[in-house]
Design an enzyme around this catalytic site. Structure first.
Site, short mmCIF file in Angstrom:
data_model
loop_
_atom_site.label_atom_id
_atom_site.label_comp_id
_atom_site.label_asym_id
_atom_site.label_seq_id
_atom_site.Cartn_x
_atom_site.Cartn_y
_atom_site.Cartn_z
N SER A 1 50.54 108.77 78.85
CA SER A 1 51.41 107.62 78.62
C SER A 1 51.14 107.04 77.25
CB SER A 1 51.11 106.57 79.71
OG SER A 1 51.93 105.44 79.55
N CYS B 1 46.13 97.50 83.98
CA CYS B 1 45.38 97.95 82.83
C CYS B 1 44.36 96.96 82.24
CB CYS B 1 46.44 98.22 81.77
SG CYS B 1 45.99 99.42 80.63
N CYS C 1 49.48 94.58 73.25
CA CYS C 1 50.71 94.22 73.97
C CYS C 1 50.52 92.84 74.61
CB CYS C 1 51.02 95.27 75.03
SG CYS C 1 51.35 96.89 74.32
N CYS D 1 41.42 98.33 73.09
CA CYS D 1 42.72 98.80 72.63
C CYS D 1 43.14 97.99 71.42
CB CYS D 1 43.75 98.67 73.76
SG CYS D 1 45.36 99.36 73.32
N HIS E 1 59.18 98.85 77.94
CA HIS E 1 59.02 97.41 78.20
C HIS E 1 60.03 96.49 77.53
CE1 HIS E 1 55.64 98.82 80.36
NE2 HIS E 1 54.76 98.82 79.38
N CYS F 1 43.30 107.45 87.25
CA CYS F 1 43.83 106.82 86.04
C CYS F 1 42.66 106.69 85.07
CB CYS F 1 44.42 105.46 86.41
SG CYS F 1 44.99 104.51 85.00
N SER G 1 55.78 103.77 77.51
CA SER G 1 55.78 102.35 77.88
C SER G 1 56.81 101.65 76.99
CB SER G 1 54.39 101.75 77.66
OG SER G 1 53.48 102.34 78.56
N GLU H 1 37.07 101.61 82.16
CA GLU H 1 37.42 101.62 83.58
C GLU H 1 38.25 102.83 83.97
OE1 GLU H 1 39.26 97.66 83.29
OE2 GLU H 1 40.99 98.62 84.20
N GLY I 1 43.32 101.80 76.51
CA GLY I 1 43.44 102.54 75.26
C GLY I 1 44.75 103.28 75.14
N GLU I 2 44.97 103.85 73.96
CA GLU I 2 46.21 104.55 73.68
C GLU I 2 45.93 106.04 73.48
OE1 GLU I 2 49.52 104.24 73.61
OE2 GLU I 2 49.54 106.24 72.71
N CYS J 1 49.14 92.65 78.36
CA CYS J 1 48.13 93.62 78.80
C CYS J 1 46.71 93.15 78.48
CB CYS J 1 48.40 94.97 78.14
SG CYS J 1 47.21 96.25 78.60
N ASN K 1 51.89 92.16 86.34
CA ASN K 1 50.68 91.81 87.10
C ASN K 1 49.99 90.68 86.34
OD1 ASN K 1 48.69 92.05 89.00
ND2 ASN K 1 48.46 94.25 88.73
#
Ligand code: SAH
Length: 357
Positions: free
Chosen positions: A200, A342, A122, A118, A225, A111, A223, A98, A168-169, A125, A299
């Site tokens: 990021s 995400c 997390c 991923c 958190h 983005c 990130s 996406e 993804g990272e 996520c 979210n």
């Protein structure tokens, strides 16, 4: 030339400028041809070699024989009331990725995703729910950007910013991410200034160290958190490999080496991350660090048992951080009606598809 991820022809957008120039030189072509091809690909937005009408006919034939410019296949598009538009692209191997177009008054941001799925899992996520499938190639990353560049013209505002904050990272796919960054930044390429490109990371320390050595002025976002080792262990399994204190030390080293600020992303989850205990712990860890902290309201993702705090709770936490000298912004949630956090579009569509079959 074969793509290492499949038996298909190599997408020419996997070449850096230097690689393309070296390739053309070996084929006996003049050096300016690389510049012309880059202009067609990244400035004039060509999606076929036939369009490149200032190249010689034999060169166009050679390019068509040896390379491919993969077309885009859009599986899904969702437009939010605030203009945020999400695209779900389907790749050759049916992986779906996406990409989000975020128009605001002053800037138009894309983005981008860097991996299909991923592996970091997390606990808030959606990207990690289906696991990790594979790294995206440079061409697959760049194609997302080129598509949004074209789309943003329809909105009347040219694409101005790139954030590597999709699925993804990025630092786990370092080589392809950096190659795409250089093509975006290149004056002969997409020509977007390094300071308008943000990468990021969930805290992959070797990638942060490597990035510091790259000598490029892009923005780094972490990130974070969690507010200490224990809370980050619970929220982000990556913290077991790269613990909180080591991550903070890597950030300090990055700031020192690059003389650049870092943006920290900090999720607001009710009764978990925006408490007095959290503010006190952050005060300790951020001593002497000049930075910006982006507070992101959680979210909701149905799989997770987390709640979004009330506006009052969010502002109270923001004020607490400001009082202890951490400069914060409270990110306005965008594209909520199109599941803009995400991984959510991919996940929602996959789920619907799964239910249909
Ligand atoms: N893997 C990289 C790139 C993804 S960036 C990284 O972790 O930085 C996407 C950002 O959105 C990350 O900060 C991520 O933690 C955050 N995010 C993911 N799910 C979210 C959710 N449900 N609510 C709010 N933010 C979320």
């Amino acid at each position: 030339m074969i793509n290492k991820y499949s038996e298909e022809k190599f997408d020419i957008r996997n070449f850096s400028y230097e690689e393309l120039a070296a390739y053309l030189k070996a084929e006996g072509e003049r050096p300016f041809r690389a510049t012309q091809i880059f202009e067609w690909l990244y400035q004039k937005g060509a999606w076929s070699f036939d369009e490149m009408n200032n190249l010689s006919k034999p060169l166009r034939v050679l390019l068509t024989e040896r390379f491919i410019l993969k077309p885009r296949k859009i599986a899904e598009k969702q437009i939010s009331a605030d203009g945020t538009t999400k695209f779900l692209f389907e790749l050759d191997d049916q992986q779906r990725i996406e990409t989000v177009l975020i128009p605001t008054a002053k800037r138009t941001t894309v983005c981008v995703s860097t991996q299909a799925g991923c592996k970091f899992g997390c606990r808030f996520c959606a990207s990690g729910i289906g696991g990790w499938k594979r790294n995206l190639t440079t061409a697959e990353i760049i194609t997302q950007i080129l598509h949004i560049k074209e789309e943003s013209k329809k909105h009347g505002n040219p694409l101005s910013h790139i954030v590597y904050m999709g699925v993804g990272e990025p630092l786990d796919n370092f080589a392809h991410v950096m190659k795409s960054v250089r093509i975006i930044n290149d004056k002969k390429g997409v020509n977007i200034g390094a300071r308008r490109i943000t990468v990021s990371t969930c805290g992959v320390i070797p990638g942060i160290e490597q990035l510091a050595k790259e000598g490029i002025q892009i923005e780094l976002a972490i990130s974070l958190h969690g507010f200490d080792n224990a809370s980050r262990n619970v929220l982000m399994p990556v913290n077991r490999k790269y613990p909180f204190d080591d991550l903070m030390a890597a950030c300090r080293a990055y700031i020192k080496a690059t003389k650049r600020q870092i943006t920290f992303e900090y999720i607001l989850i009710k009764d978990v991350t925006c408490t007095e205990k959290a503010a006190a712990a952050l005060k300790k860890s951020f001593k002497g660090i000049i930075c910006k902290m982006n507070l992101i309201p959680y979210n909701p993702v149905s799989e997770f048992d987390c709640q979004t705090p009330s506006r009052n709770e969010m502002f109270a936490f923001k004020n607490q951080l400001e009082r202890i000298g951490i400069h914060t912004t409270l990110r306005a949630p965008r594209g909520k009606d199109v599941a803009a956090a995400c991984g959510q579009l991919r996940y929602t569509v996959d789920n619907v598809v799964r239910k249909m079959t």
